[in-house]
Design an enzyme around this catalytic site. Structure first.
Site, PDB file in Angstrom:
ATOM      1  N   SER A  11       0.822  -1.035   0.226  1.00 22.81           N
ATOM      2  CA  SER A  11      -0.035   0.085   0.043  1.00 22.81           C
ATOM      3  C   SER A  11       0.857   1.103   0.007  1.00 22.81           C
ATOM      4  O   SER A  11       2.319   1.168   0.477  1.00 22.81           O
ATOM      5  CB  SER A  11      -0.850  -0.088   1.318  1.00 22.81           C
ATOM      6  N   LYS A  79       0.354  -1.014  15.462  1.00 17.16           N
ATOM      7  CA  LYS A  79      -0.917  -1.210  16.033  1.00 17.16           C
ATOM      8  C   LYS A  79      -1.442  -2.571  14.909  1.00 17.16           C
ATOM      9  O   LYS A  79      -2.164  -3.067  15.571  1.00 17.16           O
ATOM     10  CB  LYS A  79      -1.484  -0.161  15.720  1.00 17.16           C
ATOM     11  N   ASP A  80      -0.738  -2.802  14.047  1.00 20.46           N
ATOM     12  CA  ASP A  80      -1.219  -3.993  13.390  1.00 20.46           C
ATOM     13  C   ASP A  80      -0.434  -5.230  13.891  1.00 20.46           C
ATOM     14  O   ASP A  80      -0.900  -6.331  13.634  1.00 20.46           O
ATOM     15  CB  ASP A  80      -0.780  -4.018  11.832  1.00 20.46           C
ATOM     16  N   ARG A 131     -13.564   0.763  17.524  1.00 19.83           N
ATOM     17  CA  ARG A 131     -13.234   1.743  18.489  1.00 19.83           C
ATOM     18  C   ARG A 131     -13.668   3.268  18.140  1.00 19.83           C
ATOM     19  O   ARG A 131     -14.334   3.816  19.128  1.00 19.83           O
ATOM     20  CB  ARG A 131     -11.773   1.697  18.500  1.00 19.83           C
ATOM     21  N   ARG A 132     -13.741   3.336  16.813  1.00 22.58           N
ATOM     22  CA  ARG A 132     -14.052   4.874  16.563  1.00 22.58           C
ATOM     23  C   ARG A 132     -15.584   4.948  16.508  1.00 22.58           C
ATOM     24  O   ARG A 132     -15.864   5.991  16.991  1.00 22.58           O
ATOM     25  CB  ARG A 132     -13.427   5.023  14.944  1.00 22.58           C
ATOM     26  N   LYS A 133     -16.410   3.733  15.972  1.00 22.23           N
ATOM     27  CA  LYS A 133     -17.802   3.893  16.124  1.00 22.23           C
ATOM     28  C   LYS A 133     -18.377   4.048  17.375  1.00 22.23           C
ATOM     29  O   LYS A 133     -19.249   4.863  17.637  1.00 22.23           O
ATOM     30  CB  LYS A 133     -18.289   2.386  15.358  1.00 22.23           C
ATOM     31  N   ARG A 149     -13.474   0.620   3.732  1.00 20.41           N
ATOM     32  CA  ARG A 149     -12.419  -0.050   3.483  1.00 20.41           C
ATOM     33  C   ARG A 149     -11.687   0.307   2.315  1.00 20.41           C
ATOM     34  O   ARG A 149     -11.977   1.366   1.674  1.00 20.41           O
ATOM     35  CB  ARG A 149     -12.843  -1.506   3.136  1.00 20.41           C
ATOM     36  N   GLY A 150     -10.375  -0.020   2.161  1.00 21.36           N
ATOM     37  CA  GLY A 150      -9.425   0.454   1.207  1.00 21.36           C
ATOM     38  C   GLY A 150      -8.375   1.206   1.857  1.00 21.36           C
ATOM     39  O   GLY A 150      -8.121   1.409   2.960  1.00 21.36           O
ATOM     40  N   VAL A 152      -5.454   4.360   2.276  1.00 22.76           N
ATOM     41  CA  VAL A 152      -6.066   5.802   2.661  1.00 22.76           C
ATOM     42  C   VAL A 152      -6.430   6.833   1.335  1.00 22.76           C
ATOM     43  O   VAL A 152      -7.549   7.223   1.685  1.00 22.76           O
ATOM     44  CB  VAL A 152      -4.833   6.546   3.334  1.00 22.76           C
ATOM     45  N   ARG A 155     -10.034   5.722   0.313  1.00 19.49           N
ATOM     46  CA  ARG A 155     -11.127   5.978   1.481  1.00 19.49           C
ATOM     47  C   ARG A 155     -11.328   7.408   1.224  1.00 19.49           C
ATOM     48  O   ARG A 155     -12.598   7.949   0.999  1.00 19.49           O
ATOM     49  CB  ARG A 155     -10.664   5.820   3.013  1.00 19.49           C
ATOM     50  N   CYS A 244      -7.825  -6.236  18.258  1.00 25.69           N
ATOM     51  CA  CYS A 244      -8.398  -5.006  17.991  1.00 25.69           C
ATOM     52  C   CYS A 244      -9.788  -4.961  17.528  1.00 25.69           C
ATOM     53  O   CYS A 244     -10.319  -3.894  17.118  1.00 25.69           O
ATOM     54  CB  CYS A 244      -7.514  -4.359  16.860  1.00 25.69           C
TER      55      CYS A 244
END
Length: 526
Positions: A11, A79-80, A131-133, A149-150, A152, A155, A244
């Site tokens: 990516s 974080k992954d 988490r964001r939701k 999804r996708g 950056v 998106r 996560c």
């Protein structure tokens, strides 16, 4: 040292990260080439990201090639990475962390500055993060959250194509890719307000455990301070054993010799998140202490008193009631305007207006001021910021710390040589004004007065929250603390009242409803 091979996903963001580390290695005399490796997470497009991040979906294939010796190091978003390492591999270096701030990108015709987060009512927000939701719905239950999804740029293009009214992304990714998002309204959410994923914004360089020469060389890229902070966040994630997909945010920073940690956790993305803030002088046992605070069996306050009226839909009310905590909210003071007509001439050359309370915002704008376009606004906290929004204005400075001396120091840096108006209560302590530089011109504007109520009834709540020095005076004119009752004071000036009384109290990190809920959940009921 031989020429190294860096393994990375393909990516744009992963390639930026790999190229960045390649440049950093070159700067210390190590040559490296890049090998792109496709991971399971790149192939699976029908699962939300929370079921992928932290579970090895973006890292497993890279780790397999490391173990096989076909690459020498792998560059990951930390974080992954799962919190448990495969045998034979180690994280050799964690470079200095990028900001963990979140960006809410909003189509300009979907902006409503009078609303929290500047989103119009019922707006559709794209994110695949539970988490964001959970945190978005906690702040704005009217929002519609849809999967996104996708990579950056993909998106952002989906927002550009108006598939959503807004999307949420990490600021670090946008900044690293150098993307221009100026066509959107950008709502920047600090990690103390909107808690990021554990280790968000941090990179990890992974190598074989027995590659000692490379490990030693990579220490020049390692930032021990970042490693210590994200270590706390990942330990919290590890102990929760949720991966996560859990609506979990955790953010740690070291400030003035102490570790400050914010944690947000919900059972599901649709549940109201519980917030916690803790300070500690050491990281030893810190993650365990944080997780213990979220234990369902832990005794929490049954009832909380607060010296202000609490609206039916307020964040504080929702936070407490979601934990079956009763609220007793009643103001112990009354306020009255002392200015009914504003001399508009005094506003002519104003550069800044600073508000130290919600009341000062409301009483000032009720006077229908005619402000120069250049006028900037400062507020003492997010509560005053929300009040300012209701009148259609953004705060250019928000003092998010509960320490008024820190707020004053930060604001003073902005107003040298400026004309600053202070609409205020008649009995205000004027703490900000006293800290401004000598060349700042202060325009003083008392616009309302406070009157203390008489014969205040005793509260028998487990926790008493006082929102101003006047409320402390009003309550303790007739009452004493009951055995076992604990006190929360909003702001240093309120806290000083308790210092004078010899009463211990908790000072929230931020003097707003999020900070208050964090303080309540941090209290131990004996």
């Amino acid at each position: 040292m031989k020429k190294l091979t860096i393994g990375t996903r393909g990516s744009e963001l992963a390639l930026w990260q790999a190229n960045h580390i390649q440049s950093e290695l070159a700067a210390i005399g190590i040559e490296a080439e890049i090998k792109i490796i496709k991971t399971q997470g790149d192939k699976i497009l029908n699962l939300c990201l929370d079921k992928l991040e932290g579970k090895g979906f973006f890292t497993k294939e890279l780790e397999e090639e490391l173990l096989a010796g076909t690459i020498d190091l792998a560059v990951h978003c930390l974080k992954d990475l799962p919190t448990n390492h495969p045998a034979g591999l180690t994280i050799a270096a964690i470079p200095t962390r990028e900001e963990a701030t979140e960006y809410l990108l909003i189509l300009k015709d979907c902006v409503d500055v009078s609303q929290k987060l500047s989103l119009k009512k019922g707006a559709m927000v794209g994110t695949s993060s539970n988490r964001r939701k959970a945190q978005l719905l906690g702040l704005r239950s009217d929002l519609e959250i849809e999967d996104l999804r996708g990579n950056v740029p993909t998106r952002i293009q989906k927002l550009r194509d108006e598939n959503y009214d807004a999307i949420m992304l990490a600021k670090a990714g946008i900044k690293r890719l150098g993307l221009d998002v100026s066509e959107f309204h950008i709502e920047e959410l600090e990690p103390t307000e909107f808690v990021p994923a554990p280790a968000q914004g941090a990179l990890a360089i992974q190598i074989r455990e027995n590659d000692h020469e490379l490990f030693d060389a990579l220490q020049k890229l390692h930032d021990p301070a970042t490693a210590e902070e994200v270590g706390v966040e990942r330990k919290v994630l590890n102990i929760f054993e949720g991966g996560c997909h859990m609506p979990l945010g955790c953010y740690c920073k070291k400030e003035d010799g102490q570790f400050e940690v914010w944690t947000s956790k919900a059972e599901t993305a649709d549940d109201f998140p519980e917030r916690l803030f803790l300070r500690s002088e050491t990281t030893e046992g810190l993650a365990e202490k944080i997780v213990a605070k979220f234990d369902k069996e832990r005794k929490k306050p049954a009832k909380v008193f607060i010296s202000r009226e609490i609206g039916e839909h307020s964040y504080f009310r929702k936070a407490l009631e979601s934990n079956n905590i009763e609220i007793e909210g009643r103001s112990l003071i009354r306020t009255f305007p002392i200015v009914t007509v504003l001399d508009q001439f005094i506003l002519k050359n104003i550069d800044w207006i600073f508000f130290s309370s919600r009341n000062s915002v409301e009483y000032f704008f009720n006077l229908k001021p005619q402000l120069p376009k250049k006028t900037q606004f400062g507020v003492v906290g997010r509560g005053s910021e929300d009040a300012l929004r209701k009148f259609g204005h953004f705060a250019d400075f928000v003092g998010t710390s509960g320490d008024i001396s820190e707020v004053a120091e930060d604001f003073a840096k902005l107003v040298s040589g400026k004309n600053v108006l202070f609409p205020r209560a008649q009995d205000s302590l004027q703490s900000i004004q006293k800290s401004l530089p000598a060349d700042a011109k202060i325009i003083d504007l008392p616009i309302y007065e406070t009157v203390i109520e008489e014969n205040i009834d005793q509260s028998y709540a487990d926790v008493l929250i006082f929102t101003s020095p006047s409320n402390v005076d009003a309550y303790f004119a007739d009452n004493l603390l009951e055995p076992g009752q604990q006190v929360i004071a909003i702001g240093n000036s309120t806290g000083k009242k308790f210092d004078e009384m010899g009463v211990k109290y908790v000072l929230p990190y931020s003097p707003d409803e999020i900070g208050l809920s964090e303080a309540v959940f941090g209290i131990e009921i004996r």
